[in-house]
Design a protein around this motif. Structure first.
Motif, PDB file in Angstrom:
ATOM      1  N   ARG A  82      41.527  36.128  31.042  1.00  0.00           N
ATOM      2  CA  ARG A  82      42.113  37.452  30.819  1.00  0.00           C
ATOM      3  C   ARG A  82      42.683  38.012  32.111  1.00  0.00           C
ATOM      4  NH1 ARG A  82      38.958  43.066  30.091  1.00  0.00           N
ATOM      5  NH2 ARG A  82      39.026  42.769  32.339  1.00  0.00           N
ATOM      6  N   VAL A  83      43.831  38.705  32.018  1.00  0.00           N
ATOM      7  CA  VAL A  83      44.451  39.355  33.173  1.00  0.00           C
ATOM      8  C   VAL A  83      44.953  40.736  32.755  1.00  0.00           C
ATOM      9  CG1 VAL A  83      46.243  39.281  34.947  1.00  0.00           C
ATOM     10  CG2 VAL A  83      45.206  37.141  34.137  1.00  0.00           C
ATOM     11  N   ARG A  84      44.504  41.765  33.483  1.00  0.00           N
ATOM     12  CA  ARG A  84      45.010  43.124  33.293  1.00  0.00           C
ATOM     13  C   ARG A  84      45.704  43.560  34.575  1.00  0.00           C
ATOM     14  NH1 ARG A  84      41.872  45.496  29.031  1.00  0.00           N
ATOM     15  NH2 ARG A  84      41.736  43.865  27.448  1.00  0.00           N
ATOM     16  N   MET A  85      46.787  44.297  34.454  1.00  0.00           N
ATOM     17  CA  MET A  85      47.605  44.686  35.598  1.00  0.00           C
ATOM     18  C   MET A  85      47.797  46.197  35.630  1.00  0.00           C
ATOM     19  SD  MET A  85      51.536  43.507  36.575  1.00  0.00           S
ATOM     20  CE  MET A  85      52.371  44.433  35.277  1.00  0.00           C
ATOM     21  N   LEU A  86      47.736  46.774  36.848  1.00  0.00           N
ATOM     22  CA  LEU A  86      48.042  48.184  37.078  1.00  0.00           C
ATOM     23  C   LEU A  86      49.265  48.245  37.981  1.00  0.00           C
ATOM     24  CD1 LEU A  86      46.870  51.179  36.710  1.00  0.00           C
ATOM     25  CD2 LEU A  86      46.040  50.875  39.062  1.00  0.00           C
ATOM     26  N   LEU A 101      47.830  45.778  41.165  1.00  0.00           N
ATOM     27  CA  LEU A 101      46.488  45.206  41.051  1.00  0.00           C
ATOM     28  C   LEU A 101      46.366  44.389  39.776  1.00  0.00           C
ATOM     29  CD1 LEU A 101      44.363  48.277  42.179  1.00  0.00           C
ATOM     30  CD2 LEU A 101      44.867  46.219  43.511  1.00  0.00           C
ATOM     31  N   TYR A 102      45.658  43.254  39.899  1.00  0.00           N
ATOM     32  CA  TYR A 102      45.393  42.374  38.765  1.00  0.00           C
ATOM     33  C   TYR A 102      43.894  42.110  38.709  1.00  0.00           C
ATOM     34  CZ  TYR A 102      50.349  41.352  39.630  1.00  0.00           C
ATOM     35  OH  TYR A 102      51.693  41.452  39.864  1.00  0.00           O
ATOM     36  N   TRP A 103      43.289  42.417  37.577  1.00  0.00           N
ATOM     37  CA  TRP A 103      41.877  42.100  37.354  1.00  0.00           C
ATOM     38  C   TRP A 103      41.822  40.832  36.506  1.00  0.00           C
ATOM     39  CZ3 TRP A 103      43.754  46.988  37.785  1.00  0.00           C
ATOM     40  CH2 TRP A 103      43.102  47.842  38.692  1.00  0.00           C
ATOM     41  N   CYS A 104      41.234  39.773  37.042  1.00  0.00           N
ATOM     42  CA  CYS A 104      41.326  38.441  36.438  1.00  0.00           C
ATOM     43  C   CYS A 104      39.938  37.885  36.128  1.00  0.00           C
ATOM     44  CB  CYS A 104      42.015  37.449  37.381  1.00  0.00           C
ATOM     45  SG  CYS A 104      43.496  38.072  38.187  1.00  0.00           S
ATOM     46  N   THR A 105      39.860  37.179  35.027  1.00  0.00           N
ATOM     47  CA  THR A 105      38.674  36.402  34.675  1.00  0.00           C
ATOM     48  C   THR A 105      39.101  34.943  34.584  1.00  0.00           C
ATOM     49  OG1 THR A 105      37.857  38.267  33.365  1.00  0.00           O
ATOM     50  CG2 THR A 105      36.764  36.147  33.052  1.00  0.00           C
ATOM     51  N   PRO A 106      39.044  34.173  35.682  1.00  0.00           N
ATOM     52  CA  PRO A 106      39.513  32.791  35.665  1.00  0.00           C
ATOM     53  C   PRO A 106      38.762  31.941  34.648  1.00  0.00           C
ATOM     54  CG  PRO A 106      39.235  33.550  37.916  1.00  0.00           C
ATOM     55  CD  PRO A 106      38.620  34.586  37.035  1.00  0.00           C
ATOM     56  N   ALA A 107      39.493  31.036  34.021  1.00  0.00           N
ATOM     57  CA  ALA A 107      38.895  30.163  33.016  1.00  0.00           C
ATOM     58  C   ALA A 107      37.970  29.129  33.634  1.00  0.00           C
ATOM     59  CB  ALA A 107      39.997  29.462  32.221  1.00  0.00           C
ATOM     60  N   ASP A 108      38.050  28.913  34.964  1.00  0.00           N
ATOM     61  CA  ASP A 108      37.205  27.893  35.588  1.00  0.00           C
ATOM     62  C   ASP A 108      35.774  28.351  35.817  1.00  0.00           C
ATOM     63  OD1 ASP A 108      37.373  29.630  37.737  1.00  0.00           O
ATOM     64  OD2 ASP A 108      38.498  28.268  39.042  1.00  0.00           O
ATOM     65  N   ALA A 116      45.227  41.950  44.912  1.00  0.00           N
ATOM     66  CA  ALA A 116      45.955  43.122  45.387  1.00  0.00           C
ATOM     67  C   ALA A 116      47.279  42.650  45.964  1.00  0.00           C
ATOM     68  CB  ALA A 116      45.134  43.863  46.437  1.00  0.00           C
ATOM     69  N   GLU A 117      48.361  42.880  45.236  1.00  0.00           N
ATOM     70  CA  GLU A 117      49.698  42.466  45.662  1.00  0.00           C
ATOM     71  C   GLU A 117      50.368  43.639  46.370  1.00  0.00           C
ATOM     72  OE1 GLU A 117      53.865  40.726  43.738  1.00  0.00           O
ATOM     73  OE2 GLU A 117      52.376  41.698  42.440  1.00  0.00           O
ATOM     74  N   VAL A 118      50.671  43.440  47.664  1.00  0.00           N
ATOM     75  CA  VAL A 118      51.213  44.512  48.493  1.00  0.00           C
ATOM     76  C   VAL A 118      52.682  44.229  48.790  1.00  0.00           C
ATOM     77  CG1 VAL A 118      50.966  45.788  50.653  1.00  0.00           C
ATOM     78  CG2 VAL A 118      48.932  44.814  49.534  1.00  0.00           C
ATOM     79  N   HIS A 119      53.522  45.225  48.594  1.00  0.00           N
ATOM     80  CA  HIS A 119      54.943  45.162  48.963  1.00  0.00           C
ATOM     81  C   HIS A 119      55.182  46.179  50.075  1.00  0.00           C
ATOM     82  CE1 HIS A 119      56.602  43.429  44.919  1.00  0.00           C
ATOM     83  NE2 HIS A 119      55.460  42.884  45.269  1.00  0.00           N
ATOM     84  N   ASN A 120      55.903  45.784  51.108  1.00  0.00           N
ATOM     85  CA  ASN A 120      56.300  46.765  52.113  1.00  0.00           C
ATOM     86  C   ASN A 120      57.752  47.180  51.889  1.00  0.00           C
ATOM     87  OD1 ASN A 120      57.914  44.735  53.286  1.00  0.00           O
ATOM     88  ND2 ASN A 120      56.417  44.266  54.885  1.00  0.00           N
ATOM     89  N   PRO A 161      37.546  49.248  41.215  1.00  0.00           N
ATOM     90  CA  PRO A 161      36.987  48.999  39.886  1.00  0.00           C
ATOM     91  C   PRO A 161      38.079  49.011  38.827  1.00  0.00           C
ATOM     92  CG  PRO A 161      36.550  51.250  40.559  1.00  0.00           C
ATOM     93  CD  PRO A 161      37.149  50.554  41.752  1.00  0.00           C
ATOM     94  N   GLU A 162      37.952  48.143  37.842  1.00  0.00           N
ATOM     95  CA  GLU A 162      38.935  48.138  36.752  1.00  0.00           C
ATOM     96  C   GLU A 162      38.908  49.489  36.054  1.00  0.00           C
ATOM     97  OE1 GLU A 162      39.842  45.733  32.595  1.00  0.00           O
ATOM     98  OE2 GLU A 162      38.872  44.687  34.260  1.00  0.00           O
ATOM     99  N   PRO A 163      40.067  50.112  35.850  1.00  0.00           N
ATOM    100  CA  PRO A 163      40.078  51.454  35.261  1.00  0.00           C
ATOM    101  C   PRO A 163      39.605  51.445  33.817  1.00  0.00           C
ATOM    102  CG  PRO A 163      42.310  50.602  35.498  1.00  0.00           C
ATOM    103  CD  PRO A 163      41.409  49.641  36.202  1.00  0.00           C
TER     104      PRO A 163
END
Length: 242
Positions: A82-86, A101-108, A116-120, A161-163
């Motif tokens: 599962r992946v949720r994105m803000l 932000l991506y909250w992930c539950t890897p299948a492994d 946390a994906e940062v853009h400048n 924390p995941e919202p």
């Protein structure tokens, strides 16, 4: 809890040293499942779009595949987890996400991750792959040039924390035993119905352009207050974002 959802919110940046300065900005963010993006009435589709080209290397056909490439480079197998994105959505062809932000539950089975994906403002990107503690907090070395007034050193202490009903995020920059910069995002969940989306757009037109403009405006104010601009190091493309 159902997605997609909206989070009308206030973003606050507090700079404690060498000068005290605060930025406050009201906007709204989307919380979505990357496999089930919003399906809105046709007129609103011009105002809300999530494009894989705006994230990660910008070359993957979907958000999930872009995230999977990044995690694979870190030795984490996302699979069908599962992946949720803000994030901000693209509005009339424009988007700027200082932090996605991506909250992930890897299948492994390796445990929860927060990316946390940062853009400048120089069109560069970097991702921090975090394994939060039970409190939702994680500490990671700063590796990416963001503000022209801070060098690329120190650590971030992130509480992400995941919202749920509430959005409550905090990022501290830690340098030499101090916290010279803190960013917070606070908001409350709203169902992403067509009327609410339209209302949010009317309250915050050109929402992503406003974020970009606010960052630049406050940068000019800091420059006028005498803060020196630090040289921007050569950006090294992160593994998984090639």
């Amino acid at each position: 809890m159902s997605v997609p959802a909206l989070y009308p919110c206030e973003i606050v940046h507090v700079r404690g040293r060498p000068v005290r300065h605060t930025l406050r900005h009201r906007t709204f963010l989307w919380f979505v499942d990357v496999d089930h993006l919003p399906r809105l009435p046709l007129p609103l589709r011009l105002l809300v779009r999530f494009d894989p080209r705006d994230h990660f290397a910008g070359t993957a056909p979907t958000l999930r595949e872009g995230l999977a490439r990044l995690l694979d480079a870190q030795g984490v197998r996302l699979g069908d987890g599962r992946v949720r994105m803000l994030a901000h959505a693209r509005v009339l062809g424009h988007v700027f996400n200082p932090l996605t932000l991506y909250w992930c539950t890897p299948a492994d089975g390796s445990g929860e991750r927060v990316v946390a994906e940062v853009h400048n403002t120089y069109s560069e990107r970097h991702c921090y792959v975090l394994r939060p503690e039970d409190s939702g907090a994680a500490r990671v070395a700063k590796e990416f040039y963001v503000s022209p007034f801070f060098p690329v050193d120190g650590h971030y202490r992130m509480r992400l924390p995941e919202p749920d009903g509430r959005l409550d995020l905090t990022v501290h920059l830690e340098r030499d035993g101090t916290r010279p910069f803190t960013a917070t995002v606070r908001g409350h969940r709203r169902a992403a119905t067509a009327p609410r989306v339209l209302g949010a757009m009317l309250r915050h037109p050109w929402s992503t352009l406003a974020v970009s403009a606010a960052i630049r405006l406050h940068g000019i104010r800091l420059l006028l207050r005498g803060l020196p601009v630090l040289p921007r190091p050569r950006h090294r493309v992160q593994k998984g974002l090639e």
